[in-house]
Write a protein that holds these residues in place. Structure first.
Motif, PDB file in Angstrom:
ATOM      1  N   ALA A 645       0.858  -1.179   0.000  1.00 29.24           N
ATOM      2  CA  ALA A 645       0.000   0.000   0.000  1.00 29.24           C
ATOM      3  C   ALA A 645       0.892   1.225   0.000  1.00 29.24           C
ATOM      4  O   ALA A 645       1.957   1.237   0.629  1.00 29.24           O
ATOM      5  CB  ALA A 645      -0.923   0.004   1.221  1.00 29.24           C
ATOM      6  N   PHE A 646       0.463   2.276  -0.695  1.00 25.22           N
ATOM      7  CA  PHE A 646       1.269   3.483  -0.830  1.00 25.22           C
ATOM      8  C   PHE A 646       0.495   4.674  -0.275  1.00 25.22           C
ATOM      9  O   PHE A 646      -0.679   4.887  -0.597  1.00 25.22           O
ATOM     10  CB  PHE A 646       1.639   3.725  -2.295  1.00 25.22           C
ATOM     11  CG  PHE A 646       2.574   2.690  -2.855  1.00 25.22           C
ATOM     12  CD1 PHE A 646       3.941   2.828  -2.725  1.00 25.22           C
ATOM     13  CD2 PHE A 646       2.060   1.569  -3.502  1.00 25.22           C
ATOM     14  CE1 PHE A 646       4.799   1.852  -3.238  1.00 25.22           C
ATOM     15  CE2 PHE A 646       2.913   0.605  -4.025  1.00 25.22           C
ATOM     16  CZ  PHE A 646       4.295   0.746  -3.883  1.00 25.22           C
ATOM     17  N   PHE A 647       1.180   5.463   0.564  1.00 24.70           N
ATOM     18  CA  PHE A 647       0.574   6.664   1.120  1.00 24.70           C
ATOM     19  C   PHE A 647       0.260   7.638  -0.009  1.00 24.70           C
ATOM     20  O   PHE A 647       1.026   7.764  -0.960  1.00 24.70           O
ATOM     21  CB  PHE A 647       1.514   7.349   2.113  1.00 24.70           C
ATOM     22  CG  PHE A 647       1.987   6.455   3.231  1.00 24.70           C
ATOM     23  CD1 PHE A 647       1.226   5.378   3.658  1.00 24.70           C
ATOM     24  CD2 PHE A 647       3.189   6.707   3.865  1.00 24.70           C
ATOM     25  CE1 PHE A 647       1.655   4.564   4.675  1.00 24.70           C
ATOM     26  CE2 PHE A 647       3.629   5.897   4.901  1.00 24.70           C
ATOM     27  CZ  PHE A 647       2.865   4.826   5.306  1.00 24.70           C
ATOM     28  N   GLN A 648      -0.853   8.358   0.150  1.00 23.91           N
ATOM     29  CA  GLN A 648      -1.257   9.331  -0.860  1.00 23.91           C
ATOM     30  C   GLN A 648      -1.388  10.719  -0.216  1.00 23.91           C
ATOM     31  O   GLN A 648      -0.513  11.114   0.540  1.00 23.91           O
ATOM     32  CB  GLN A 648      -2.565   8.872  -1.510  1.00 23.91           C
ATOM     33  CG  GLN A 648      -2.472   7.499  -2.177  1.00 23.91           C
ATOM     34  CD  GLN A 648      -1.468   7.431  -3.303  1.00 23.91           C
ATOM     35  OE1 GLN A 648      -1.467   8.270  -4.208  1.00 23.91           O
ATOM     36  NE2 GLN A 648      -0.595   6.420  -3.281  1.00 23.91           N
ATOM     37  N   GLY A 649      -2.472  11.413  -0.479  1.00 28.48           N
ATOM     38  CA  GLY A 649      -2.650  12.759   0.049  1.00 28.48           C
ATOM     39  C   GLY A 649      -3.066  12.773   1.510  1.00 28.48           C
ATOM     40  O   GLY A 649      -3.329  11.736   2.128  1.00 28.48           O
ATOM     41  N   ILE A 650      -3.138  13.986   2.080  1.00 26.45           N
ATOM     42  CA  ILE A 650      -3.583  14.164   3.465  1.00 26.45           C
ATOM     43  C   ILE A 650      -5.060  13.793   3.564  1.00 26.45           C
ATOM     44  O   ILE A 650      -5.874  14.180   2.720  1.00 26.45           O
ATOM     45  CB  ILE A 650      -3.377  15.622   3.920  1.00 26.45           C
ATOM     46  CG1 ILE A 650      -1.904  16.012   3.820  1.00 26.45           C
ATOM     47  CG2 ILE A 650      -3.896  15.822   5.335  1.00 26.45           C
ATOM     48  CD1 ILE A 650      -1.000  15.224   4.727  1.00 26.45           C
ATOM     49  N   LYS A 651      -5.421  13.048   4.615  1.00 27.70           N
ATOM     50  CA  LYS A 651      -6.805  12.645   4.809  1.00 27.70           C
ATOM     51  C   LYS A 651      -7.312  13.102   6.169  1.00 27.70           C
ATOM     52  O   LYS A 651      -6.662  12.879   7.191  1.00 27.70           O
ATOM     53  CB  LYS A 651      -6.954  11.120   4.696  1.00 27.70           C
ATOM     54  CG  LYS A 651      -8.395  10.645   4.859  1.00 27.70           C
ATOM     55  CD  LYS A 651      -8.512   9.128   4.735  1.00 27.70           C
ATOM     56  CE  LYS A 651      -9.966   8.685   4.892  1.00 27.70           C
ATOM     57  NZ  LYS A 651     -10.107   7.211   4.822  1.00 27.70           N
ATOM     58  N   LEU A 652      -8.464  13.763   6.191  1.00 23.85           N
ATOM     59  CA  LEU A 652      -9.174  14.120   7.418  1.00 23.85           C
ATOM     60  C   LEU A 652     -10.392  13.217   7.522  1.00 23.85           C
ATOM     61  O   LEU A 652     -11.192  13.132   6.580  1.00 23.85           O
ATOM     62  CB  LEU A 652      -9.616  15.582   7.400  1.00 23.85           C
ATOM     63  CG  LEU A 652      -8.588  16.649   7.821  1.00 23.85           C
ATOM     64  CD1 LEU A 652      -7.422  16.685   6.863  1.00 23.85           C
ATOM     65  CD2 LEU A 652      -9.263  18.020   7.934  1.00 23.85           C
ATOM     66  N   SER A 653     -10.536  12.529   8.660  1.00 20.28           N
ATOM     67  CA  SER A 653     -11.673  11.624   8.872  1.00 20.28           C
ATOM     68  C   SER A 653     -12.404  12.013  10.143  1.00 20.28           C
ATOM     69  O   SER A 653     -11.784  12.240  11.190  1.00 20.28           O
ATOM     70  CB  SER A 653     -11.185  10.171   9.004  1.00 20.28           C
ATOM     71  OG  SER A 653     -10.586   9.719   7.806  1.00 20.28           O
ATOM     72  N   LEU A 654     -13.732  12.089  10.054  1.00 18.12           N
ATOM     73  CA  LEU A 654     -14.566  12.350  11.215  1.00 18.12           C
ATOM     74  C   LEU A 654     -15.251  11.046  11.604  1.00 18.12           C
ATOM     75  O   LEU A 654     -16.004  10.473  10.818  1.00 18.12           O
ATOM     76  CB  LEU A 654     -15.615  13.427  10.896  1.00 18.12           C
ATOM     77  CG  LEU A 654     -16.509  13.862  12.068  1.00 18.12           C
ATOM     78  CD1 LEU A 654     -15.691  14.455  13.205  1.00 18.12           C
ATOM     79  CD2 LEU A 654     -17.560  14.878  11.587  1.00 18.12           C
ATOM     80  N   PHE A 655     -14.964  10.552  12.827  1.00 19.76           N
ATOM     81  CA  PHE A 655     -15.503   9.286  13.299  1.00 19.76           C
ATOM     82  C   PHE A 655     -16.579   9.526  14.355  1.00 19.76           C
ATOM     83  O   PHE A 655     -16.397  10.343  15.275  1.00 19.76           O
ATOM     84  CB  PHE A 655     -14.398   8.423  13.926  1.00 19.76           C
ATOM     85  CG  PHE A 655     -13.294   8.056  12.971  1.00 19.76           C
ATOM     86  CD1 PHE A 655     -13.471   7.065  12.012  1.00 19.76           C
ATOM     87  CD2 PHE A 655     -12.069   8.698  13.035  1.00 19.76           C
ATOM     88  CE1 PHE A 655     -12.456   6.725  11.143  1.00 19.76           C
ATOM     89  CE2 PHE A 655     -11.050   8.361  12.181  1.00 19.76           C
ATOM     90  CZ  PHE A 655     -11.239   7.380  11.220  1.00 19.76           C
ATOM     91  N   ASP A 656     -17.663   8.809  14.218  1.00 20.04           N
ATOM     92  CA  ASP A 656     -18.701   8.779  15.244  1.00 20.04           C
ATOM     93  C   ASP A 656     -18.381   7.604  16.171  1.00 20.04           C
ATOM     94  O   ASP A 656     -18.463   6.444  15.775  1.00 20.04           O
ATOM     95  CB  ASP A 656     -20.074   8.593  14.593  1.00 20.04           C
ATOM     96  CG  ASP A 656     -21.213   8.610  15.620  1.00 20.04           C
ATOM     97  OD1 ASP A 656     -20.945   8.478  16.837  1.00 20.04           O
ATOM     98  OD2 ASP A 656     -22.378   8.731  15.196  1.00 20.04           O
ATOM     99  N   VAL A 657     -17.994   7.920  17.429  1.00 22.19           N
ATOM    100  CA  VAL A 657     -17.611   6.870  18.381  1.00 22.19           C
ATOM    101  C   VAL A 657     -18.632   6.772  19.514  1.00 22.19           C
ATOM    102  O   VAL A 657     -18.349   6.197  20.558  1.00 22.19           O
ATOM    103  CB  VAL A 657     -16.203   7.145  18.947  1.00 22.19           C
ATOM    104  CG1 VAL A 657     -15.162   7.049  17.858  1.00 22.19           C
ATOM    105  CG2 VAL A 657     -16.140   8.504  19.651  1.00 22.19           C
ATOM    106  N   SER A 658     -19.832   7.336  19.303  1.00 20.48           N
ATOM    107  CA  SER A 658     -20.854   7.309  20.351  1.00 20.48           C
ATOM    108  C   SER A 658     -21.286   5.886  20.664  1.00 20.48           C
ATOM    109  O   SER A 658     -21.598   5.549  21.806  1.00 20.48           O
ATOM    110  CB  SER A 658     -22.067   8.153  19.936  1.00 20.48           C
ATOM    111  OG  SER A 658     -22.611   7.668  18.712  1.00 20.48           O
ATOM    112  N   ASN A 659     -21.342   5.038  19.639  1.00 20.90           N
ATOM    113  CA  ASN A 659     -21.668   3.629  19.815  1.00 20.90           C
ATOM    114  C   ASN A 659     -20.474   2.808  19.332  1.00 20.90           C
ATOM    115  O   ASN A 659     -20.290   2.606  18.140  1.00 20.90           O
ATOM    116  CB  ASN A 659     -22.932   3.262  19.031  1.00 20.90           C
ATOM    117  CG  ASN A 659     -23.331   1.804  19.222  1.00 20.90           C
ATOM    118  OD1 ASN A 659     -22.642   1.036  19.907  1.00 20.90           O
ATOM    119  ND2 ASN A 659     -24.449   1.419  18.628  1.00 20.90           N
ATOM    120  N   ALA A 660     -19.654   2.382  20.287  1.00 22.38           N
ATOM    121  CA  ALA A 660     -18.420   1.688  19.931  1.00 22.38           C
ATOM    122  C   ALA A 660     -18.682   0.382  19.189  1.00 22.38           C
ATOM    123  O   ALA A 660     -17.803  -0.121  18.489  1.00 22.38           O
ATOM    124  CB  ALA A 660     -17.589   1.420  21.178  1.00 22.38           C
TER     125      ALA A 660
END
Length: 810
Positions: A645-660
């Motif tokens: 696997a090769f790294f690409q561009g910058i990634k921003l991720s928003l995670f919903d962790v209210s229900n694990a």
């Protein structure tokens, strides 16, 4: 002659009269033609002065008798100091407590002296934990007692059943450990060393966090401030930058910043002539109703990075601490200037106390061949090898006298032996009350430390121990099948003191990236969680573990009360970790990004609550209240080869962790192509965060070096290359600003404040036509910082401040 005796095998006190035929120990003589050679070894014949209580050792002394004394009738003397009590060996083959002020020194053997006398003090025996100092000597009928021509030989024995630090009782113990003959090869000392002043951390933006109209330094623990390249009071921006176009001269520059219209105006500047090539850092604190800027910097003629591969190169560094009155920003002035003659590693500020961690590497010249200077009074040691002369000092303001910052008996020694050697390094923790800096207090650890972490109640120092072998004063790194271990030492924070609370050892290490090591640790309600890596980080043996530690009831050990092992799939490495309250978040990666949510409500029964696989990985995790988590890292795509696997561009991720049990990536944005970088991936201080008044949204700003232009087509390195591995050319550099919403979960790019752009016309050599401007890369973003002020952003880039209303961004 060879006498085998069991050191301290039987200790009891005998009453005897003064023997006037023997000279008291306070009256001594030495001769240049006499040598005393001590040989202290373990069972593997490795010379050392530190052992474990279960390790058999040998102690021998060889006395080359003075020519005129050979064949004369004489007496041999032997004295041992165990911790703080003196014992002498007697004619009855017994150790008895000896009080010099009450009784004379007695011999243990009377005989005709040979040319060389060999005394075996210990043979293949274990010794109890503690400190030992050994004195030997002889006397003929016509002379005084002749003693070892230097300081007594010494050794320390550690309790093999625990990892507790040993508090130094006699300075000779440190003198011996740090003397020239015991110095270690330090080429491997920086493989996982401590971060610099700009270590790492982010702010907890839960609902109870106070909301301000200006973003502040992004920190790891609420209530534990961290130093950075910039600070703001909401109206002024204080920056550290090169001044007069001299990269070796660092200035503090003050800018007046305004929200409407967005602008900045320089209003003051203060130079630092003592700083040479070292990146400093700042704190801003209200002290006695005045704003005080605290400037930390290393004074040196050698520039260093976070990782120290050869600590001895920087043994002469000084730490400068300047307390600067900024109540009038256009007339800033130094109030107090402190200098500590050791290098700053890291720092934290809690309430009104600055906690500073510094490092010094004592260096002795071996003078054992000099037999003319010696005092064998057990209360006085020679000056030539006095560790107190090598420990850090402190001075206040210009031309003031240096005073000891610590003394040897303020120090602790980590448990070690010849197979686990310590280094010639003194790590000093100094607490400096801002209201009265001269009332500082310090403690120290004699040995290498890799990581520094603080909560509001505790301070932790950690060191990953590498599997090594020891041969001819060299350390050979030889991992083989051995597993690395990490030692952790805890100090509690109390008014006017730092109290040692115990040590523990866990399997694994804290990773190779010094800028992320502190995030692998987190304390909540007295319980410490630590994420470690195991195996080879580049093959299928790689795995992640989490250990949970708590103080033992006797406050001497950190006990591992539980653990989680084999987190991540085979071969995945730990990229990000964050511990918040009773939860933990981990990101491992090889081809995809598994986000793990851990539960520590019952510290003795931790559990994995949930797991989510997404494309790419997160390098940094930022909590948003209790239900959301922002990850910043890179996108990744699979290559032609299996498991690649090769790294690409910058990634921003928003995670919903209210229900694990049902983790979700509710939104993501990818910026740029392969080669795009952001300072946030290396230093969390590059992130600016300003939550809204209701707490349901926030403004985020991060510096971006964008790469998304295709490379020159005739580049020979691209022929037959895996398309996923293509690096794109640089496009521009600037500050990207986003809105993060949790009501309707979303990440929205608000705009860019661009400072550098690639030329439009580039030839095959990567140069703009008719010029020498590079088309490949603009200014780096590693030292970039930003402040969000209401509806404006102020971007510190390349020693300049750029301001813009968010609505005016590109």
């Amino acid at each position: 002659m060879k006498i085998s005796i069991a050191l301290l095998s039987c200790l009891y006190i005998l009453s005897f009269a003064h023997a006037n035929t023997f000279v008291p120990i306070s009256k001594l003589s030495t001769h240049s033609d006499i040598t005393f050679k001590y040989d202290i070894q373990n069972k593997d014949n490795n010379e050392n002065h530190a052992f474990l209580s279960n390790e058999p050792i040998d102690i021998h002394v060889t006395i080359d008798v003075k020519k005129n004394d050979i064949a004369q009738y004489g007496s041999l003397f032997l004295v041992a100091q165990y911790n703080e009590t003196l014992y002498q060996y007697t004619l009855e083959d017994q150790w008895v407590e000896w009080k010099p002020q009450e009784s004379a020194l007695l011999p243990f053997l009377n005989k005709v002296l040979n040319k060389q006398e060999v005394i075996s003090i210990v043979e293949n025996q274990t010794l109890p934990a503690g400190e030992f100092l050994i004195y030997t000597g002889y006397q003929t009928e016509r002379d005084q007692i002749i003693y070892h021509n230097k300081v007594p030989s010494s050794l320390v024995v550690f309790d093999s059943s625990q990892s507790a630090l040993h508090k130094v009782k006699n300075k000779q113990i440190l003198t011996e450990l740090f003397s020239h003959k015991n110095q270690r090869n330090q080429y491997f000392s920086g493989l996982a060393s401590i971060p610099s002043v700009t270590s790492f951390s982010p702010v907890n933006t839960s609902a109870n966090t106070s909301v301000t109209s200006v973003s502040q330094t992004n920190i790891q623990e609420v209530g534990v401030d961290e130093s950075d390249r910039i600070k703001t009071d909401g109206n002024h921006l204080y920056t550290l930058e090169s001044c007069d176009s001299d990269p070796l001269k660092e200035c503090i520059t003050v800018y007046k910043i305004d929200n409407s219209p967005a602008s900045n105006t320089q209003s003051g500047q203060l130079g630092n002539e003592t700083n040479l090539g070292q990146q400093g850092s700042l704190y801003l604190k209200e002290v006695n109703n005045n704003n005080v800027l605290i400037h930390l910097s290393n004074s040196s003629n050698f520039s260093i990075n976070d990782t120290w591969y050869l600590p001895s190169f920087w043994q002469n560094n000084n730490t400068d601490i300047r307390f600067i009155d900024v109540s009038q920003p256009d007339k800033i002035s130094i109030v107090t200037h402190m200098t500590i003659d050791s290098a700053t590693l890291s720092s934290r500020l809690i309430d009104d106390v600055l906690y500073l961690v510094t490092r010094k590497n004592p260096s002795f010249i071996d003078s054992t061949s000099d037999t003319t200077k010696f005092t064998a009074d057990v209360s006085v040691l020679t000056k030539e090898l006095d560790i107190n002369d090598q420990l850090p000092t402190i001075s206040f303001n210009e031309n003031s006298d240096k005073t000891p910052l610590i003394k040897a008996t303020d120090c602790f020694i980590p448990s070690h032996n010849s197979q686990k050697p310590t280094e010639n390094t003194v790590i000093t923790i100094t607490a400096i009350p801002l209201t009265n800096p001269k009332s500082y207090y310090s403690t120290c650890i004699a040995g290498n430390i890799d990581t520094f972490y603080m909560s509001t109640k505790s301070l932790y120092l950690a060191s990953s121990q590498y599997p090594v072998s020891f041969s001819e004063n060299s350390i050979i790194y030889n991992p083989g099948d051995a597993e690395m271990e990490t030692e952790i030492h805890k100090f509690s924070l109390a008014k006017g003191q730092l109290n040692y609370r115990g040590s523990g050892s866990i399997s694994g290490h804290l990773g190779w990236n010094t800028s992320k090591q502190a995030f692998r640790m987190g304390e909540y309600e007295g319980v410490l969680k630590v994420a470690t890596s195991k195996g080879n980080q580049w093959d299928e043996t790689s795995s992640t573990s989490v250990s949970v530690l708590k103080e033992s009831s006797d406050r001497t050990n950190l006990e591992e009360i539980s653990s989680l092992h084999n987190l991540g799939k085979p071969g995945e490495r730990l990229f990000a970790a964050r511990f918040i309250g009773t939860r933990g978040y981990l990101v491992t990666f090889k081809q995809t990004d598994p986000l793990y949510v851990l539960n520590f409500k019952d510290p003795e029964l931790p559990e994995i609550l949930g797991e989510l696989e997404v494309q790419g990985y997160s390098d940094y995790l930022h909590p948003i209240g209790e239900n959301y988590l922002l990850g910043i890292g890179k996108n990744a795509i699979s290559g032609n080869e299996e498991d690649s696997a090769f790294f690409q561009g910058i990634k921003l991720s928003l995670f919903d962790v209210s229900n694990a049990k049902n983790l979700r990536e509710v939104k993501s944005i990818i910026i740029g192509k392969r080669g795009t970088e952001s300072a946030v991936l290396q230093d969390h201080h590059a992130l600016a965060w300003l939550p809204s008044e209701k707490g349901n949204s926030a403004t985020l700003s991060i510096p971006i070096q964008l790469n998304d232009r295709k490379q020159t087509q005739n580049n020979p390195f691209l022929i037959n290359a895996d398309p996923a591995s293509y690096y794109y050319e640089w496009t521009h550099t600037g500050l990207y600003t986003f809105n993060i919403s949790t009501d309707t979960p979303d990440i929205k790019l608000l705009g860019k404040l661009l400072t550098d752009k690639a030329p439009e016309n580039c030839n095959e050599f990567g140069l703009e036509l008719d010029s020498e401007i590079s088309c490949f890369q603009g200014q780096q973003t590693y030292n970039d910082r930003a402040v969000i002020q209401g509806n404006s952003v102020h971007y510190f880039h390349n020693n300049s401040v750029f301001s813009s209303a968010i609505s005016d961004l590109e």
